[in-house]
Scaffold this active site. Sequence first.
Site, PDB file in Angstrom:
ATOM      1  N   ASP A   1     -39.117 -47.098  -1.987  1.00  0.00           N
ATOM      2  CA  ASP A   1     -39.201 -45.747  -1.422  1.00  0.00           C
ATOM      3  C   ASP A   1     -39.519 -45.895   0.060  1.00  0.00           C
ATOM      4  O   ASP A   1     -40.665 -46.105   0.424  1.00  0.00           O
ATOM      5  CB  ASP A   1     -40.287 -44.970  -2.171  1.00  0.00           C
ATOM      6  CG  ASP A   1     -40.519 -43.581  -1.602  1.00  0.00           C
ATOM      7  OD1 ASP A   1     -39.718 -43.136  -0.776  1.00  0.00           O
ATOM      8  OD2 ASP A   1     -41.519 -42.952  -1.990  1.00  0.00           O
TER       9      ASP A   1
ATOM     10  N   GLU B   1     -41.297 -39.289   6.814  1.00  0.00           N
ATOM     11  CA  GLU B   1     -40.964 -38.477   5.638  1.00  0.00           C
ATOM     12  C   GLU B   1     -42.186 -38.283   4.756  1.00  0.00           C
ATOM     13  O   GLU B   1     -42.421 -37.206   4.219  1.00  0.00           O
ATOM     14  CB  GLU B   1     -39.835 -39.146   4.841  1.00  0.00           C
ATOM     15  CG  GLU B   1     -39.252 -38.270   3.721  1.00  0.00           C
ATOM     16  CD  GLU B   1     -39.946 -38.430   2.369  1.00  0.00           C
ATOM     17  OE1 GLU B   1     -39.605 -37.663   1.446  1.00  0.00           O
ATOM     18  OE2 GLU B   1     -40.816 -39.297   2.217  1.00  0.00           O
TER      19      GLU B   1
HETATM   20 CO    CO Z   1     -42.361 -41.498  -1.277  1.00  0.00          CO
HETATM   21 ZN    ZN Z   2     -39.095 -41.377  -0.365  1.00  0.00          ZN
END
Ligand code: CO
Ligand code: ZN
Length: 355
Positions: A180, A212
């Site tokens: 991620d 993010e």
């Molecule tokens: Co994440």
């Molecule tokens: Zn992510």
Amino acid sequence: MSVALSFDLLKRLSEAAGVPGREEAVRAIVVEELKPLVDELRVDKLGNVIALKKGRGGPQAPKVMLAAHMDEIGFLVKHVDEKTGFLRLEPVGGFDARVLLAQRVVVHTDSGELIGAIGSKPVHVLTDEERKKPVEIKDLFVDLGLPPEDVKAKVQIGDFVTLRQDFVRMGELVSGKALDDRVGVFVMLEAVRRLRGVEHQVDVYAVATTQEEVGLRGARVSGYGVSPDIGVALDVTIAGDVPGAQEPERVTQLGQGVALKIKDSLSISHPKLVRFLRKLAEERGIPYQLEILPRGGTDAGALQLTKEGVAAVTLSIPTRYVHTVVESAHVRDVQAAVELLTAFLERAHEADLTL
Ligand code: CO
Ligand code: ZN
């Protein structure tokens, strides 16, 4: 079309360190990989890498923006203990605190990297009450194995801290830290690489975003800068196909293909884009699954709300143990994501964006 992928690149991306706002090491890899593949490349003031690969459709063809985030969850040094030199941590992004005990970390200082360990009181001396208490990040400390005066000389408040973990092949899976969203970055880079052999009409903006994990900040400003017609976020999603999880809680399953997101807590995908992608996947024989994620979001949440609105969707890579250092994804799903994204970019000019 089956593709052989360079997992060396994914390994480099996964093992690179970069918390929100400190993505420079990841950005260096992305720039090096993208530059030879695109017509233009720039880095904006939030550190987003914005690369343009022009299509043949001219000015009336839609602009497609891809977004994959470079940042990983981690910490900043919040406090250095005067007497002991132990460090306290401020989280940037949401680690599962249960998995942090007994992990190795890297503290990134101005004078280089220091290895540390997240320590705790030995189990032998814990009271019954202490044993039952859930782990909280505010109670964790980092041991650098150095005298306090050395720590104070080397470490500053705000230095960033990442977990130390190598990237490995594990059976049919790839496993490591920061899949991620380094696997999303990887999918984007591989799709752009494959575009060299494809006649595409749309202008493709491949954007590696920043921050993010602290609220889609890079996607917000880069979306504004690019102002696309279509936004495609590339990110991991939950694969809850593990013992103890009920079937409705699974969200996705490993090995069943790329996931087309219908909804998460920050976006509802454009229904005709989802339908277009499904049809494309079926035509090309690319395995896919449909995804509704009850909690969490991707850069699509920011892209969708850019200016007067953007038709947005997320292609997700199903991943087990998200937000731990053993995040694991199936090689077949990564391949399916690359194949579907490449096919989409080739055909995106045909997408119906009306509702
Ligand atoms: Co994440
Ligand atoms: Zn992510």
